[in-house]
Scaffold this active site. Sequence first.
Site, PDB file in Angstrom:
ATOM      1  N   ASP A 162       0.780  -1.187  -0.058  1.00 45.92           N
ATOM      2  CA  ASP A 162      -0.165   0.193  -0.053  1.00 45.92           C
ATOM      3  C   ASP A 162       0.876   1.076   0.217  1.00 45.92           C
ATOM      4  O   ASP A 162       2.132   1.088   0.158  1.00 45.92           O
ATOM      5  CB  ASP A 162      -0.928  -0.002   1.120  1.00 45.92           C
ATOM      6  CG  ASP A 162      -1.936   0.837   1.039  1.00 45.92           C
ATOM      7  OD1 ASP A 162      -3.192   0.455   1.635  1.00 45.92           O
ATOM      8  OD2 ASP A 162      -2.058   1.667   0.230  1.00 45.92           O
TER       9      ASP A 162
HETATM   10  C1  GLC Z   1      -4.264   4.525  -0.223  1.00 47.98           C
HETATM   11  C2  GLC Z   1      -5.129   3.317   0.289  1.00 47.98           C
HETATM   12  C3  GLC Z   1      -5.110   2.141  -0.758  1.00 47.98           C
HETATM   13  C4  GLC Z   1      -5.019   2.877  -2.063  1.00 47.98           C
HETATM   14  C5  GLC Z   1      -3.730   3.411  -2.377  1.00 47.98           C
HETATM   15  C6  GLC Z   1      -3.467   4.003  -3.473  1.00 47.98           C
HETATM   16  O1  GLC Z   1      -3.379   4.625   0.949  1.00 47.98           O
HETATM   17  O2  GLC Z   1      -4.959   2.443   1.477  1.00 47.98           O
HETATM   18  O3  GLC Z   1      -6.296   1.819  -0.679  1.00 47.98           O
HETATM   19  O4  GLC Z   1      -5.371   1.954  -2.904  1.00 47.98           O
HETATM   20  O5  GLC Z   1      -3.248   4.268  -1.216  1.00 47.98           O
HETATM   21  O6  GLC Z   1      -4.075   5.062  -3.917  1.00 47.98           O
END
Ligand code: GLC
Length: 733
Positions: free
Chosen positions: A259
Amino acid sequence: MRADTLTPDQLAQIDSLIEAMTWEEKLNQIQVTFKMSQEECLEAARSGIGALFWPGSARDTNALQKAAIEESAHGIPLLIGLDVIHGFRTIFPTPLAMAASFAPKLAQASARASAEEARSNGVNWTFSPMVDTSRDPRWGRVVEGFGEDPLVNSAFGAAMVRGYQGEKLDSSSLMAACAKHYVGYGAAEGGRDYNTVDMSTRRLRDVYLPPFRQCVEAGAATVMASFNTMNGRPMHAHKALLTEVLKEEYGFEGFIVGDASGVENLIPHGVAANMEQAAIMSLSAGLDMEMGGKLYEDGHALLTEPDPALVERVNEACRRVLGVKFALGLFDNPYIPEDAEILEPREDHRATARQMAEQCPVLLTNNGTLPVAPTFSGKILLAGPAADSRDHLGAWVQRMGVEPEVSLKDTLAAALPQAQITVRAHENPLAISDEDIAEIRGCAADYDLILLALSEPSDLSGEASSRADIRLPGNQDRLVEAACESDTPVVVVLVNGRPLDISAWAHLPAAILEAWHLGITGPEVIADILTGHINPSGRLPMAFPRSVGQLPAAYDARENTGRPPSRAGSIEPKNFDFAVDGPTNIAEFFTSKYRDLDLGPLFPFGHGLSYSPITVEKVQVRTPTLAIAEMNKGACIQVEVTLTNEGDVPADYSLLVFTHDILSSLAPAVRRLAAFVKVGIPAGGTIHETVDIPASALAFWEESTGAPVIEAGEFEVLIEGDPNQEPPRFTLV
Ligand code: GLC
């Protein structure tokens, strides 16, 4: 993403690419950076970065692909990722709202339309579906998943994967899916985002892992690791769950992406001293792609020749990433036809969004005031922050999401042409003033009906939006109380992301419609339900608690306990002396409850009313006895349910079938969702629906064997409205 997705020739191409790439080129290939300018992205593409976030158009995407293919060392095309969570330009209901439909096929169609729109603009990888089983509405992200039940999250997650990816990923209107956030993110302590997660293996295996297994079995091309720790170990460095469970046990062939800055977060987690340690730790644990572009920032030592084990691990990570790119057909067709971009909600996609939205609203209470006849000619006050607002899209919608062209004010005027509608729209849901409250109290009696459209704003749910108080914001509760002081019937419409604490006033209005954030067709669908053109059929995918102090209020988290209560507690002084009278279960006192709260949630999982009286005529277990050995070979318990729609309009009905294990080696939940199906029942019609209960719905994780088990014994079948004196049973032998 299945092993047989790739041809021998593609596998051979992957091997030769790995052979030819340097260590630094491999590290580049297993990174996705974000928040960069087009110039910086072009530079990253030339350096051989593996993936980038969507640059904003098909043209800019093609420019990045061109740079990667023609100017990088190996010409490897890019993954272009974006959070397409519930729509791209056409915005569908939020995932939690979709779950309320109990109609995964409609969610699949929504995902299919989203993929078509997003891919035409250049996105070939979405960070969706989110399948985090969620039981604490203080957590803002409950809106992005499918609620408190693992079976519902499994069914909707797999449906969304199939919608995004189709049967074979290489069509130019599909996207690679990403099941997230692996794993347990929805169990953050206190519902506080990014917080600690600590649970038994049994709960992890029975509640939080199953949706991911279903997404893998549906062919998910990618999985995203979660920010949380699991029993002390951050998920971005959790080898047992990333590698041993997801890859080895579940056979996941795609790649695991971190993430945003999740690898870097290992430093504040306190398990890595610096980015190099964090990178080595997460790669060694089984993470395949780092999100943030920091694998080798500041040229730290990871660029020197690492130990052979890490080289092999990075080679495998590259193989997985390249495998998804081949499966997407990017090596053969990396470019997007720029004249085919879908730049506006297309009519067919809008129709799909409407079909989905119609099934989501949940009628929580109704004393018969709803539906309002389309010929109603009385005086209506339409008030509240959602009365004339376009805020229906919900969390996780980017700037290209198109708002409804109309508001409730417009759609109600059209649906009730003879009514005299006065609108008192409260602009800011966060600041209902004493004057607003006094005004509605003062004028309520002048109307024949009050429609109070209340709002939890879209940006108050979603990521980093946990709330300690889950009542409506901005004094809206007081607006309801004031409106209900007169004899004028009040209908409350909730336009919100998460389950709310509405217990202070839920008994006051004539009716309450939970409308969620329904996306682009929200206002028209709400008006159609209020006026009976649509018969509400949604059910709660997540309980509405009586109080935030009652959380978690999930239905199946409730074991019976050794002292189940049969009635609510009281704060009246106790009239016995514990010491002298002893600890017997005196008059219910010593039972599992809150002394200051009624039993159970205000509205439990599965609650939802219809305008039609639906009668369960009969519930029959077709297979009263079944051998476990047969179940393990695929046989199912069959339950036949006879349903009659006694109303004069057709009804859609979500049939939920629960079981209760009468005697088990581990304390069983008082009820467990075993199967669900959405059926249509014609006006005055009767249908016979047979539901199959598979082994997976009865098994539970057994620590001693390290595997799911099904135990012999008796089970009750629990169905709302079952006319049987006693719930019917079946026996496993
Ligand atoms: C965010 C979220 C995730 C998302 C990622 C990219 O922090 O936790 O769900 O897909 O970043 O935007």
